[in-house]
Scaffold this motif. Structure first.
Motif, PDB file in Angstrom:
ATOM      1  N   VAL A   1      54.582  47.404  74.320  1.00 57.65           N
ATOM      2  CA  VAL A   1      56.103  48.808  75.106  1.00 57.65           C
ATOM      3  C   VAL A   1      57.482  48.424  73.794  1.00 57.65           C
ATOM      4  O   VAL A   1      58.494  48.830  73.802  1.00 57.65           O
ATOM      5  CB  VAL A   1      56.576  47.837  76.552  1.00 57.65           C
ATOM      6  N   VAL A   2      57.933  46.931  73.281  1.00 55.00           N
ATOM      7  CA  VAL A   2      58.844  46.191  73.034  1.00 55.00           C
ATOM      8  C   VAL A   2      58.429  46.950  71.323  1.00 55.00           C
ATOM      9  O   VAL A   2      59.250  47.334  71.267  1.00 55.00           O
ATOM     10  CB  VAL A   2      58.994  45.028  72.643  1.00 55.00           C
ATOM     11  N   GLY A   3      57.706  46.863  70.651  1.00 60.39           N
ATOM     12  CA  GLY A   3      57.630  47.686  69.903  1.00 60.39           C
ATOM     13  C   GLY A   3      57.431  49.660  69.322  1.00 60.39           C
ATOM     14  O   GLY A   3      58.466  48.880  68.418  1.00 60.39           O
ATOM     15  N   VAL A  39      43.103  54.389  72.667  1.00 58.37           N
ATOM     16  CA  VAL A  39      42.101  54.534  71.770  1.00 58.37           C
ATOM     17  C   VAL A  39      41.398  53.370  71.163  1.00 58.37           C
ATOM     18  O   VAL A  39      40.702  52.905  71.704  1.00 58.37           O
ATOM     19  CB  VAL A  39      41.562  56.670  71.388  1.00 58.37           C
ATOM     20  N   ALA A  40      42.535  53.645  70.397  1.00 61.09           N
ATOM     21  CA  ALA A  40      42.287  52.545  69.202  1.00 61.09           C
ATOM     22  C   ALA A  40      42.289  50.724  70.169  1.00 61.09           C
ATOM     23  O   ALA A  40      41.807  50.154  69.727  1.00 61.09           O
ATOM     24  CB  ALA A  40      43.303  52.231  68.151  1.00 61.09           C
ATOM     25  N   ALA A  60      45.142  52.067  58.847  1.00 60.77           N
ATOM     26  CA  ALA A  60      45.225  52.819  60.398  1.00 60.77           C
ATOM     27  C   ALA A  60      46.043  53.827  60.237  1.00 60.77           C
ATOM     28  O   ALA A  60      45.757  55.348  60.080  1.00 60.77           O
ATOM     29  CB  ALA A  60      44.471  52.208  61.623  1.00 60.77           C
ATOM     30  N   SER A  61      46.945  53.928  59.309  1.00 62.13           N
ATOM     31  CA  SER A  61      48.407  54.302  59.321  1.00 62.13           C
ATOM     32  C   SER A  61      47.475  55.634  58.031  1.00 62.13           C
ATOM     33  O   SER A  61      47.992  57.076  58.523  1.00 62.13           O
ATOM     34  CB  SER A  61      49.168  53.248  58.576  1.00 62.13           C
ATOM     35  N   PRO A  93      52.315  52.240  64.968  1.00 61.48           N
ATOM     36  CA  PRO A  93      51.271  51.753  65.537  1.00 61.48           C
ATOM     37  C   PRO A  93      51.239  50.425  64.521  1.00 61.48           C
ATOM     38  O   PRO A  93      51.115  49.315  64.885  1.00 61.48           O
ATOM     39  CB  PRO A  93      49.983  52.304  64.610  1.00 61.48           C
ATOM     40  N   ILE A  94      51.568  50.449  63.761  1.00 61.90           N
ATOM     41  CA  ILE A  94      52.007  49.353  63.097  1.00 61.90           C
ATOM     42  C   ILE A  94      52.915  47.862  63.162  1.00 61.90           C
ATOM     43  O   ILE A  94      52.328  46.541  63.338  1.00 61.90           O
ATOM     44  CB  ILE A  94      52.444  49.592  61.043  1.00 61.90           C
TER      45      ILE A  94
END
Lengths: 461, 461
Positions: free
Chosen positions: A446-448, B335-336, B311-312, A333-334
């Motif tokens: 998407v790219v991340g 969700v986030a 968050a991680s 997510p980062i």
């Protein structure tokens, strides 16, 4: 020199805010039916502040205030009140009060009120107007919505181009229906086409025998009645206009727009841009009810759900990789979040530059190049940081390399997408403020995820 | 009635945009050293458009244009040009041209230019001014930055309160230094304190023997010189002022602010709000170089990195859960992301309402309640959708329940955090536009991941 003086912004809290104690007193007095006390407490307030007060109190308080204060409600309060409760307020007024209020307004203000009402209320108000006013309002409504024709005042102050200061003064003294606010006398040719503007200050500052043409303003602009009101506001702001004559397609003078109206449009357009960028419908208001608000927020969240699911599909492609290496789930997510934020920065700058007509053919390639390079530089900086975090946290050097590379890729893509997408949307005549966010976030998500998980699959396993 | 007319927004592309062909011709002519052709091509353009053109072209083109067009550069162009390149342009001008340009400007425009320059350039410009002008500029700089005192024009048009229309006209005709733009005559008492404003239109529309006091404006407002310029802009917009007298702490008339200056401030404040909400420093400009831009974008991305790592850390708490059930990694960003978007919607509405002074003690609880309820309703709607997606995609009913519950929790929290955080920041005198985003996103990320993975750990394993 700036350093010699204090750099602190002067900030006195509460200036121009409604006094909450007074609001409580008014509400209490209204519920107690003390009409005189309510009128006395509201008397010092400007109609715009009375309108704000009516917007901010609860529904039952509003009804109570209107019940005792109704005879004092005038056109100006109605014209200041927010669209969201105007219909409700008008519905609570007796026909006599409504008639008096509407008759006291200039035609442009009546048009502004009528535009947002439902058909039955529109008809009710049109009936209250005198014949000549009704005609003026109906003519205004023939111009397209959001056009200069709707915004303009039809009462103009104009004279023939050969007049002198003295003739202008005599004419103005002889007219008993001068508009409440006007700042120029417009000179017109025999076919009633405007040719110059003379400021009232110049007329007052010169002897009677001076020709108006000789003291006319150097630069002169007319506005076409069909012009978009946003463009009108831009012109007023860009060229520091105070008032400008409005012409019909034959170039004849049909009205005048003053800067205060342009300022209101500018304010509204900004408000719309800010709210649209955040995915909030621009018609929303603090006074809206829960259901109305939910309806307005839902569409953007629905779009976001689709883009989030798209991103999840990318993650699903790498389920096996994640199963073998759960640290990826912790870190992924980062990369997406940094890309999303960098993309939002670029797109906001691009959307604003498009709105202010600062992003043009002359600099578009330069701006795109700059945004990509900024993405690259910030990408490298954050790649180094995150690479270190990855190594220290999980003890796997290659994981640091993977997240660093993904970070660089996603921030470059964010800069590119954040600039190119608003430009393309604008070319396609889609409001970039409204639609860019969803597209850019989809791209960076998407790219991340793809870059991070793809590199991980290739380099870690 | 609105339905009878076209509802399409009139949109004519390119209105008020610079003609790109003309820009090319000008750049080519400048590089060829054809001074006359450049001057001829630029002649029809408004100074504001010439300033835009100089901002939009490449650095070497700007140098070429200035080289041949320099003698024609006047104060108005300098005052229109963006801060980001003004220093560069001023540096390219010869002292003679600069002196002429500055001497032609009113004191408030000189102040506006000086404020943003470095000390040596400031001194150079101050030296070019005549003694009286230099004094006026230095006095203006004694007021705090961003105050009404800096914004105002020092040239005022005022007269004693007992004057008649005739006396006013005679006085105005006798003055040969009337400001270029003024809209009122301010009436002052014997101690030079303003007591009323008379519009020029009213002076022109009445016979010579009418007393000015009898035709003065009904509502009358003065601005304090120490007042924040943002509040000044708010007052102009809220009360439809055209010009307002500025008073010193003793209540004496020291200047006047006109609506065109207030409009520029309003425009700037909006721009700042939009950019700050997106985490872009408000001093940025399209003409900035890569390094300057990178520096301005970096801090917000750094803040975001910290919140993303937070968050991680939450995700890391549930590594074992994810290892057993990889579908969680696929679904958790949804969700986030939904929480982040809903939070941004709420916070944007709250930040705007605070800026426009519409969110007050009267309605703060009602607005918070509404946002939470909107979060609940949208949360339930999206919970049903995502619950279904979870079940269909992964075939595990309990996974659908988990994601649905997490969605409701996160959207309620988003509504609450998105409203309460800006309000608290404002109370703490921290600009909510600048700081709310980071806090709200942190909350929605942390709560989103924690609720989803925590419920999963409790209910799925």
């Amino acid at each position: 020199m700036a350093d010699e003086t204090t750099t602190e912004e002067p900030r006195e809290d509460g200036r121009y805010e409604l006094d909450q104690e007074r609001v409580h007193e008014i509400v209490d007095a209204a519920h107690a039916g003390e009409a005189e006390l309510v009128a006395e407490l509201l008397e010092p307030l400007h109609p715009a502040d009375i309108a704000d007060l009516l917007e901010q109190v609860e529904y039952q308080d509003r009804v109570a205030i209107l019940k005792v204060y109704e005879p004092e409600i005038d056109g100006e309060i109605l014209s200041e009140i927010d669209d969201s409760i105007r219909e409700e307020v008008i519905g609570l007024l007796s026909p006599g009060v409504l008639t008096d209020a509407m008759r006291a307004l200039e035609s442009d203000d009546v048009v502004d009120i009528l535009e947002d009402l439902e058909e039955p209320q529109q008809q009710a108000i049109l009936k209250t107007l005198e014949d000549s006013d009704r005609l003026a309002v109906q003519q205004a409504l023939n111009w397209p919505e959001y056009s200069a024709g709707r915004l303009m005042q039809r009462e103009v102050v104009a004279g023939p181009e050969h007049w002198t200061v003295g003739e202008a003064i005599d004419y103005l003294r002889s007219r008993d229906d001068l508009p409440a606010d006007f700042y120029h006398m417009t000179l017109v040719d025999p076919r009633h086409r405007p040719v110059a503007n003379v400021t009232l200050g110049k007329i007052l500052g010169h002897p009677r025998d001076v020709k108006l043409q000789d003291i006319a303003e150097e630069t002169f602009r007319t506005i076409e009645a069909t012009e978009d009101e946003g463009d009108v506001a831009y012109a007023f702001n860009q060229y520091h206009l105070i008032s400008a004559p409005v012409v019909d397609p034959d170039g004849r003078l049909v009205g005048v727009i003053t800067i205060d109206d342009a300022m209101i449009v500018l304010d509204q357009e900004h408000e719309e841009d800010i709210l649209r960028l955040a995915g909030v419908s621009d018609e929303s208001s603090l006074a809206d009810k829960v259901i109305a608000t939910t309806k307005r927020r839902f569409p953007w969240l629905a779009v976001n759900l689709v883009t989030a699911i798209l991103a999840s599909l990318v993650i699903a492609m790498f389920e096996d990789t994640i199963a073998q290496f759960v640290a990826l789930a912790v870190l992924m997510p980062i990369v997406a979040s940094m890309g999303g934020n960098a993309g939002t920065q670029s797109l906001t700058v691009a959307v604003r530059a498009i709105a202010t007509k600062d992003l043009t053919g002359s600099n578009v390639l330069r701006v795109i190049r700059r945004e990509v390079l900024v993405g690259l530089v910030n990408g490298v900086l954050f790649a180094i940081m995150m690479g270190a975090v990855g190594v220290i946290w999980f003890g796997t050097p290659m994981l640091g390399v993977v997240i660093a590379l993904a970070m660089v890729i996603n921030l470059v893509v964010a800069g590119l997408a954040g600039t190119v997408i608003p430009i393309i949307l604008d070319k396609l005549k889609i409001d970039p403020a409204l639609a860019s966010g969803a597209f850019v976030t989809t791209v960076t998500d998407v790219v991340g995820f793809f870059a991070f998980l793809g590199l991980a699959a290739a380099m870690l396993l």
